[in-house]
Design a protein around this motif. Structure first.
Motif, PDB file in Angstrom:
ATOM      1  N   TYR A 168      11.110  79.844  18.219  1.00 18.52           N
ATOM      2  CA  TYR A 168      10.559  79.572  16.891  1.00 18.52           C
ATOM      3  C   TYR A 168       9.180  78.920  17.021  1.00 18.52           C
ATOM      4  CZ  TYR A 168      15.057  80.722  14.820  1.00 18.52           C
ATOM      5  OH  TYR A 168      16.182  81.385  14.417  1.00 18.52           O
ATOM      6  N   THR A 169       8.296  79.243  16.097  1.00 15.72           N
ATOM      7  CA  THR A 169       6.929  78.720  16.136  1.00 15.72           C
ATOM      8  C   THR A 169       6.865  77.316  15.531  1.00 15.72           C
ATOM      9  OG1 THR A 169       6.348  79.605  13.955  1.00 15.72           O
ATOM     10  CG2 THR A 169       6.038  81.067  15.861  1.00 15.72           C
ATOM     11  N   ASP A 170       5.774  76.614  15.821  1.00 14.12           N
ATOM     12  CA  ASP A 170       5.571  75.279  15.255  1.00 14.12           C
ATOM     13  C   ASP A 170       5.572  75.344  13.732  1.00 14.12           C
ATOM     14  OD1 ASP A 170       5.452  73.978  17.661  1.00 14.12           O
ATOM     15  OD2 ASP A 170       3.272  74.061  17.823  1.00 14.12           O
ATOM     16  N   ARG A 171       4.987  76.404  13.189  1.00 13.18           N
ATOM     17  CA  ARG A 171       4.923  76.556  11.732  1.00 13.18           C
ATOM     18  C   ARG A 171       6.330  76.644  11.146  1.00 13.18           C
ATOM     19  NH1 ARG A 171       1.391  78.663   7.743  1.00 13.18           N
ATOM     20  NH2 ARG A 171       2.480  79.706   6.049  1.00 13.18           N
ATOM     21  N   GLU A 172       7.182  77.477  11.769  1.00 13.37           N
ATOM     22  CA  GLU A 172       8.545  77.636  11.275  1.00 13.37           C
ATOM     23  C   GLU A 172       9.329  76.330  11.368  1.00 13.37           C
ATOM     24  OE1 GLU A 172       9.623  82.280  12.286  1.00 13.37           O
ATOM     25  OE2 GLU A 172       9.416  80.880  13.954  1.00 13.37           O
ATOM     26  N   ILE A 173       9.140  75.629  12.473  1.00 13.18           N
ATOM     27  CA  ILE A 173       9.878  74.377  12.691  1.00 13.18           C
ATOM     28  C   ILE A 173       9.425  73.312  11.697  1.00 13.18           C
ATOM     29  CG2 ILE A 173      10.300  72.499  14.332  1.00 13.18           C
ATOM     30  CD1 ILE A 173      10.012  74.653  16.572  1.00 13.18           C
ATOM     31  N   LYS A 174       8.114  73.222  11.467  1.00 11.89           N
ATOM     32  CA  LYS A 174       7.590  72.222  10.531  1.00 11.89           C
ATOM     33  C   LYS A 174       8.116  72.430   9.117  1.00 11.89           C
ATOM     34  CE  LYS A 174       3.251  70.943  12.828  1.00 11.89           C
ATOM     35  NZ  LYS A 174       1.766  70.986  12.728  1.00 11.89           N
ATOM     36  N   MET A 175       8.438  73.692   8.786  1.00 13.95           N
ATOM     37  CA  MET A 175       8.916  73.974   7.439  1.00 13.95           C
ATOM     38  C   MET A 175      10.306  73.373   7.185  1.00 13.95           C
ATOM     39  SD  MET A 175       7.707  77.902   6.658  1.00 13.95           S
ATOM     40  CE  MET A 175       8.349  77.852   4.982  1.00 13.95           C
ATOM     41  N   VAL A 176      11.115  73.239   8.247  1.00 13.84           N
ATOM     42  CA  VAL A 176      12.480  72.731   8.054  1.00 13.84           C
ATOM     43  C   VAL A 176      12.636  71.258   8.420  1.00 13.84           C
ATOM     44  CG1 VAL A 176      13.488  75.014   8.393  1.00 13.84           C
ATOM     45  CG2 VAL A 176      13.274  73.479  10.348  1.00 13.84           C
ATOM     46  N   VAL A 177      11.648  70.678   9.111  1.00 14.02           N
ATOM     47  CA  VAL A 177      11.752  69.275   9.533  1.00 14.02           C
ATOM     48  C   VAL A 177      12.005  68.309   8.370  1.00 14.02           C
ATOM     49  CG1 VAL A 177      10.412  67.318  10.436  1.00 14.02           C
ATOM     50  CG2 VAL A 177      10.557  69.419  11.742  1.00 14.02           C
ATOM     51  N   PRO A 178      11.289  68.434   7.226  1.00 13.81           N
ATOM     52  CA  PRO A 178      11.549  67.500   6.119  1.00 13.81           C
ATOM     53  C   PRO A 178      13.005  67.513   5.666  1.00 13.81           C
ATOM     54  CG  PRO A 178       9.498  68.679   5.739  1.00 13.81           C
ATOM     55  CD  PRO A 178      10.164  69.341   6.913  1.00 13.81           C
ATOM     56  N   THR A 188      22.713  65.951  18.090  1.00 10.64           N
ATOM     57  CA  THR A 188      21.646  66.944  18.221  1.00 10.64           C
ATOM     58  C   THR A 188      22.143  68.352  17.922  1.00 10.64           C
ATOM     59  OG1 THR A 188      20.580  65.581  19.910  1.00 10.64           O
ATOM     60  CG2 THR A 188      19.884  67.881  19.777  1.00 10.64           C
ATOM     61  N   ASP A 189      23.323  68.688  18.389  1.00  8.17           N
ATOM     62  CA  ASP A 189      23.873  70.029  18.154  1.00  8.17           C
ATOM     63  C   ASP A 189      24.026  70.310  16.659  1.00  8.17           C
ATOM     64  OD1 ASP A 189      23.995  70.585  20.820  1.00  8.17           O
ATOM     65  OD2 ASP A 189      26.077  69.956  21.063  1.00  8.17           O
ATOM     66  N   GLU A 190      24.444  69.297  15.901  1.00  7.46           N
ATOM     67  CA  GLU A 190      24.600  69.469  14.458  1.00  7.46           C
ATOM     68  C   GLU A 190      23.243  69.696  13.794  1.00  7.46           C
ATOM     69  OE1 GLU A 190      26.785  66.338  12.629  1.00  7.46           O
ATOM     70  OE2 GLU A 190      28.508  66.527  13.970  1.00  7.46           O
ATOM     71  N   VAL A 191      22.248  68.956  14.256  1.00 10.45           N
ATOM     72  CA  VAL A 191      20.900  69.099  13.705  1.00 10.45           C
ATOM     73  C   VAL A 191      20.365  70.500  14.000  1.00 10.45           C
ATOM     74  CG1 VAL A 191      18.520  68.232  13.763  1.00 10.45           C
ATOM     75  CG2 VAL A 191      20.422  66.626  13.923  1.00 10.45           C
ATOM     76  N   ILE A 192      20.603  70.992  15.212  1.00 15.57           N
ATOM     77  CA  ILE A 192      20.144  72.339  15.582  1.00 15.57           C
ATOM     78  C   ILE A 192      20.825  73.391  14.716  1.00 15.57           C
ATOM     79  CG2 ILE A 192      20.132  74.078  17.417  1.00 15.57           C
ATOM     80  CD1 ILE A 192      19.846  71.759  19.422  1.00 15.57           C
ATOM     81  N   ARG A 193      22.143  73.246  14.520  1.00 17.42           N
ATOM     82  CA  ARG A 193      22.876  74.215  13.690  1.00 17.42           C
ATOM     83  C   ARG A 193      22.334  74.237  12.263  1.00 17.42           C
ATOM     84  NH1 ARG A 193      27.506  72.697  16.803  1.00 17.42           N
ATOM     85  NH2 ARG A 193      28.042  71.022  15.339  1.00 17.42           N
ATOM     86  N   LYS A 194      22.041  73.044  11.719  1.00 16.82           N
ATOM     87  CA  LYS A 194      21.475  72.957  10.378  1.00 16.82           C
ATOM     88  C   LYS A 194      20.098  73.623  10.334  1.00 16.82           C
ATOM     89  CE  LYS A 194      20.996  71.460   6.106  1.00 16.82           C
ATOM     90  NZ  LYS A 194      21.773  72.036   4.988  1.00 16.82           N
ATOM     91  N   ALA A 195      19.306  73.368  11.375  1.00 15.53           N
ATOM     92  CA  ALA A 195      17.956  73.944  11.437  1.00 15.53           C
ATOM     93  C   ALA A 195      18.011  75.461  11.490  1.00 15.53           C
ATOM     94  CB  ALA A 195      17.216  73.405  12.659  1.00 15.53           C
ATOM     95  N   LEU A 196      18.911  76.000  12.291  1.00 13.40           N
ATOM     96  CA  LEU A 196      19.047  77.449  12.402  1.00 13.40           C
ATOM     97  C   LEU A 196      19.469  78.069  11.073  1.00 13.40           C
ATOM     98  CD1 LEU A 196      20.758  77.694  15.913  1.00 13.40           C
ATOM     99  CD2 LEU A 196      18.426  78.393  15.321  1.00 13.40           C
ATOM    100  N   ALA A 197      20.373  77.373  10.375  1.00 15.67           N
ATOM    101  CA  ALA A 197      20.817  77.868   9.055  1.00 15.67           C
ATOM    102  C   ALA A 197      19.644  77.914   8.084  1.00 15.67           C
ATOM    103  CB  ALA A 197      21.939  76.982   8.523  1.00 15.67           C
ATOM    104  N   LEU A 198      18.808  76.860   8.115  1.00 11.18           N
ATOM    105  CA  LEU A 198      17.637  76.815   7.225  1.00 11.18           C
ATOM    106  C   LEU A 198      16.620  77.883   7.578  1.00 11.18           C
ATOM    107  CD1 LEU A 198      17.173  72.928   7.089  1.00 11.18           C
ATOM    108  CD2 LEU A 198      17.835  74.381   5.170  1.00 11.18           C
ATOM    109  N   LEU A 199      16.408  78.082   8.884  1.00 10.35           N
ATOM    110  CA  LEU A 199      15.428  79.071   9.342  1.00 10.35           C
ATOM    111  C   LEU A 199      15.851  80.489   8.978  1.00 10.35           C
ATOM    112  CD1 LEU A 199      14.629  77.464  12.795  1.00 10.35           C
ATOM    113  CD2 LEU A 199      12.950  77.894  11.001  1.00 10.35           C
ATOM    114  N   MET A 200      17.146  80.747   8.986  1.00 11.10           N
ATOM    115  CA  MET A 200      17.643  82.088   8.645  1.00 11.10           C
ATOM    116  C   MET A 200      17.450  82.387   7.159  1.00 11.10           C
ATOM    117  SD  MET A 200      21.089  82.314  10.984  1.00 11.10           S
ATOM    118  CE  MET A 200      21.567  83.934  10.378  1.00 11.10           C
ATOM    119  N   LYS A 201      17.402  81.306   6.344  1.00 13.10           N
ATOM    120  CA  LYS A 201      17.195  81.491   4.902  1.00 13.10           C
ATOM    121  C   LYS A 201      15.754  81.814   4.572  1.00 13.10           C
ATOM    122  CE  LYS A 201      20.917  78.401   3.317  1.00 13.10           C
ATOM    123  NZ  LYS A 201      21.207  77.138   2.595  1.00 13.10           N
ATOM    124  N   ASN A 202      14.838  81.308   5.422  1.00 14.75           N
ATOM    125  CA  ASN A 202      13.397  81.463   5.142  1.00 14.75           C
ATOM    126  C   ASN A 202      12.921  82.896   5.433  1.00 14.75           C
ATOM    127  OD1 ASN A 202      13.181  78.802   4.386  1.00 14.75           O
ATOM    128  ND2 ASN A 202      12.665  78.093   6.450  1.00 14.75           N
TER     129      ASN A 202
END
Length: 202
Positions: A168-178, A188-202
């Motif tokens: 994933y790019t910095d741009r994509e990651i920055k979009m879900v960090v907030p 950490t694993d839970e945070v990653i799973r949440k991040a992946l779920a958010l990224l798949m929606k975008n």
């Protein structure tokens, strides 16, 4: 000095936002530009710090006064410039950060981008006792709270590194960090799973 900018948020870039004020677009460099995503094309008021050098003038933007205050204190530390301060603000839990300084927890501080042991000691030396009057400290009487917040911040940092490793790019990651910062999880694993779920929606 320019204390804030009030206008229409017209554009969000990888490291900045653009605010239209009376037909003039002001570019504000931010730690998490995509934290302003929900305000796109609406009127915003963004706290700013006007950084002036002999060869450069830059406006830095912040979501609140606490972020701005911490930024101004960080750039006063020897060895930390605006870019380093933004790197810290990009994934910081401010009360936990202040608590780490007060406890002289250099191990916690070295978890931030660009902060080695020497810089961590300098942060403690320069800022200990100077932030608590303006910024909240993580509950020093509640051990669970005090110990929990640093782990949560570290988990967020590790999750970002894991997402980069996954391509994933910095741009994509920055979009879900907030949104990830709102998660009440130190795992950490839970945070990653949440991040992946958010990224798949975008």
């Amino acid at each position: 000095m320019i204390a804030y900018i009030k206008g229409i948020l017209t554009y969000i870039q990888d490291d900045s936002v653009v605010v239209d004020v009376g037909g003039v677009g002001y570019e504000l460099i931010c730690a998490n530009p995509f934290g302003f995503q929900s305000s796109l094309n609406t009127e915003v008021k963004i706290n700013t710090y006007h950084h002036v050098r002999e060869d450069l003038q830059v406006l830095y933007g912040f979501k609140n006064q606490d972020e701005k205050y911490l930024f101004t204190k960080l750039i006063s530390v020897s060895g930390i410039g605006p870019k380093g301060a933004l790197g810290i603000l990009g994934s910081v839990d401010i009360p936990a950060f202040v608590a780490a300084i007060e406890k002289e927890d250099d191990k916690f501080l070295t978890g931030f981008p660009g902060v080695g042991k020497k810089t961590a000691r300098q942060i403690i030396l320069d800022l200990k006792g100077k932030l608590t009057t303006m910024l909240q400290v993580s509950g020093t009487e509640d051990t669970a709270t005090t110990e929990g917040s640093p782990v949560s911040t570290k988990g967020l940092q590790e999750a970002q590194e894991a997402l980069k490793a996954l391509g994933y790019t910095d741009r994509e990651i920055k979009m879900v960090v907030p949104k990830l910062q709102l998660e009440d999880s130190a795992n950490t694993d839970e945070v990653i799973r949440k991040a992946l779920a958010l990224l798949m929606k975008n």
